[in-house]
Motif scaffolding. Structure first.
Motif, short mmCIF file in Angstrom:
data_model
loop_
_atom_site.label_atom_id
_atom_site.label_comp_id
_atom_site.label_asym_id
_atom_site.label_seq_id
_atom_site.Cartn_x
_atom_site.Cartn_y
_atom_site.Cartn_z
N ILE A 133 0.85 -1.20 0.00
CA ILE A 133 0.00 0.00 0.00
C ILE A 133 0.88 1.24 0.00
CG2 ILE A 133 -1.78 1.29 1.23
CD1 ILE A 133 -2.82 -1.38 2.28
N GLY A 134 0.72 2.04 -1.05
CA GLY A 134 1.48 3.28 -1.19
C GLY A 134 0.64 4.49 -0.84
N GLU A 135 1.17 5.64 -1.24
CA GLU A 135 0.56 6.91 -0.85
C GLU A 135 -0.57 7.32 -1.80
OE1 GLU A 135 3.51 9.86 0.25
OE2 GLU A 135 2.44 11.36 -0.93
N GLY A 136 -0.22 7.51 -3.06
CA GLY A 136 -1.22 7.94 -4.03
C GLY A 136 -0.58 8.04 -5.40
N PRO A 137 -1.38 8.10 -6.44
CA PRO A 137 -0.83 8.16 -7.79
C PRO A 137 0.03 9.40 -8.02
CG PRO A 137 -3.23 7.83 -7.82
CD PRO A 137 -2.84 8.14 -6.42
N GLY A 138 1.10 9.25 -8.78
CA GLY A 138 1.88 10.39 -9.27
C GLY A 138 1.49 10.66 -10.71
N ARG A 139 2.34 11.40 -11.42
CA ARG A 139 1.97 11.80 -12.78
C ARG A 139 1.82 10.60 -13.72
NH1 ARG A 139 6.15 15.47 -15.31
NH2 ARG A 139 7.13 13.44 -15.52
N ASP A 140 2.78 9.67 -13.67
CA ASP A 140 2.72 8.52 -14.57
C ASP A 140 1.49 7.64 -14.28
OD1 ASP A 140 5.27 8.88 -16.04
OD2 ASP A 140 6.11 8.65 -14.05
N GLU A 141 1.23 7.45 -13.00
CA GLU A 141 0.11 6.62 -12.60
C GLU A 141 -1.21 7.25 -13.02
OE1 GLU A 141 2.62 7.52 -10.50
OE2 GLU A 141 3.67 5.59 -10.43
N ASP A 142 -1.29 8.58 -12.87
CA ASP A 142 -2.49 9.34 -13.25
C ASP A 142 -2.73 9.25 -14.76
OD1 ASP A 142 -4.52 11.56 -12.66
OD2 ASP A 142 -3.19 12.60 -14.08
N MET B 177 -2.60 3.06 -13.61
CA MET B 177 -2.00 1.90 -12.94
C MET B 177 -1.11 2.37 -11.79
SD MET B 177 -2.93 -0.92 -14.33
CE MET B 177 -1.67 -2.09 -13.89
N PRO B 178 -1.08 1.60 -10.68
CA PRO B 178 -0.26 2.03 -9.54
C PRO B 178 1.23 1.75 -9.76
CG PRO B 178 -1.24 -0.10 -9.05
CD PRO B 178 -1.77 0.32 -10.41
N PHE B 179 2.05 2.61 -9.21
CA PHE B 179 3.50 2.40 -9.18
C PHE B 179 4.08 2.00 -10.54
CE2 PHE B 179 2.81 2.28 -4.57
CZ PHE B 179 3.92 2.99 -4.13
N VAL B 180 3.88 2.86 -11.53
CA VAL B 180 4.48 2.61 -12.85
C VAL B 180 5.54 3.65 -13.21
CG1 VAL B 180 2.58 1.28 -13.87
CG2 VAL B 180 2.51 3.79 -13.96
N ARG C 104 8.93 6.21 -11.67
CA ARG C 104 10.28 5.88 -11.19
C ARG C 104 10.25 5.13 -9.86
NH1 ARG C 104 14.83 9.29 -10.59
NH2 ARG C 104 13.49 10.83 -9.60
N ALA C 105 9.41 5.59 -8.93
CA ALA C 105 9.29 4.88 -7.65
C ALA C 105 8.75 3.47 -7.90
CB ALA C 105 8.37 5.64 -6.70
N GLY C 106 7.87 3.38 -8.88
CA GLY C 106 7.28 2.08 -9.21
C GLY C 106 8.31 1.11 -9.74
N ALA D 157 -1.74 -1.25 -4.15
CA ALA D 157 -2.79 -0.22 -4.08
C ALA D 157 -2.24 1.02 -3.38
CB ALA D 157 -4.00 -0.76 -3.33
N ASN D 158 -3.06 2.02 -3.29
CA ASN D 158 -2.68 3.28 -2.63
C ASN D 158 -3.77 3.73 -1.67
OD1 ASN D 158 -0.11 4.26 -3.81
ND2 ASN D 158 -1.24 4.13 -5.73
N VAL D 159 -3.43 4.60 -0.73
CA VAL D 159 -4.45 5.10 0.20
C VAL D 159 -5.39 6.10 -0.46
CG1 VAL D 159 -3.32 4.61 2.42
CG2 VAL D 159 -2.85 6.76 1.26
N PHE E 281 9.93 1.83 4.49
CA PHE E 281 10.10 3.09 3.79
C PHE E 281 9.45 3.06 2.42
CE2 PHE E 281 14.13 3.25 6.43
CZ PHE E 281 13.67 4.26 7.27
N HIS E 282 9.04 4.24 1.94
CA HIS E 282 8.48 4.37 0.59
C HIS E 282 9.62 4.34 -0.43
CE1 HIS E 282 6.44 6.13 -2.85
NE2 HIS E 282 5.31 5.90 -2.24
N PRO E 283 9.41 3.69 -1.58
CA PRO E 283 10.48 3.64 -2.58
C PRO E 283 11.00 5.02 -3.00
CG PRO E 283 8.59 2.32 -3.31
CD PRO E 283 8.24 2.90 -1.98
#
Ligand code: URA
Ligand code: SF4
Length: 271
Positions: A118-127, A131-134, A136-138, A158-160, A233-235
């Protein structure tokens, strides 16, 4: 001088963005650094973390019953992950609906996987991709999953919050609370054997706590609705501060141990 928590969170996120953009040095007076660190110290939980999380089966007090996921009492009980994805796609329960491109409900093995991340929330790529974590962190998360001996399809991710916060800001408490019923219902349907919370925000969103100090709570087993929960820790943090990969890898190895598995190779640090 005490730096208010929301300002200090904004500063933190601003610096993270600068680091992600390649900036390595910021001129700062020592007094500013001390005040910043002191205001974070004050967030320390007063008791042992394990006593505070204490999310035993049934004791977690959700702001909404999972059967009302999506905040609409007239909605039928959602039985499947597809149903959740559909509900999320039309959800307007918080302000993040206004700025999202696509919703990111989560993906992976939806029937009793060994691990749910479980991660935090979508970033730009995910948005962009839904898809979740796709991003750089993904990519780092994918390597961490591989180092554990799994591929992404074998675990659930998933994300919160299911919609991207503007400019990758940290999701607000009320946004995480509004989105929590979706995550709770996902956990009920997926029935993971363990949960790994990635970073302080994920742990906050999941437990509803506001006093999380991830550096103290990572590596400590807890339970969430009866499911063993490991915070780590978060990636994104691991990308900014690679030495912490050693501790993150310890946490992931503890998860493998609980599952009765051994990592496919030794000496890994999650990459
Ligand atoms: N960071 C997260 O927390 N979640 C994602 O899906 C991507 C990056
Ligand atoms: Fe709904 Fe969650 Fe998106 Fe907010 S973040 S609009 S609660 S799906």
């Amino acid at each position: 001088m005490k730096i208010p928590k929301d300002i200090s969170n904004q500063i933190r996120r601003h610096l993270e963005n600068e680091i992600d953009a390649g900036r390595r040095f910021v001129p700062l007076a020592q007094v500013v650094v001390s005040e910043f660190m002191a205001s974070h110290e004050e967030e320390a939980p007063p008791e042992a973390p394990v006593a505070i999380i204490g999310a035993e089966a049934g004791s977690f007090d959700s702001p909404m019953s999972p059967s009302r996921a999506g905040a609409d009492a007239d909605k039928p009980f959602i039985e499947t992950l597809e149903g959740i994805a559909e509900g999320v796609a039309s959800c307007t329960a918080c302000r993040l609906a206004e700025s999202r491109t696509r919703t990111v409900p989560g993906a992976g093995n939806g029937s009793t996987p060994d691990i749910m991340f479980i991660g935090e929330g979508p970033g730009r790529d995910e948005d962009e991709q839904g898809m979740p974590f796709v991003g750089r962190a993904g990519q780092l998360l994918t390597k961490m999953i591989a180092a554990m001996g799994y591929n992404r399809d074998e675990v659930f991710i998933a994300n919160v919050v299911k919609c991207r916060p503007p400019n990758n800001r940290v999701p607000e408490d009320d946004e995480m609370a509004a989105c929590l019923p979706w995550l709770l219902r996902q956990i009920e349907i997926v029935k993971p054997k363990t949960i790994v919370a990635l970073g302080a925000t994920a742990l906050k969103g999941l437990t509803g706590r506001t006093d999380v100090l991830i550096s103290k709570e990572r590596g400590v087993w807890n339970k969430f609705k009866g499911i063993p929960l490991m915070p780590t820790f978060h990636p994104s943090y691991l990308m900014r501060y690679p030495p912490a990969k050693v501790e993150a890898w310890k946490d992931l190895k503890a998860v493998l141990k609980l599952l009765g598995k051994t990592p496919p190779r030794t000496g890994g640090k999650g990459e």
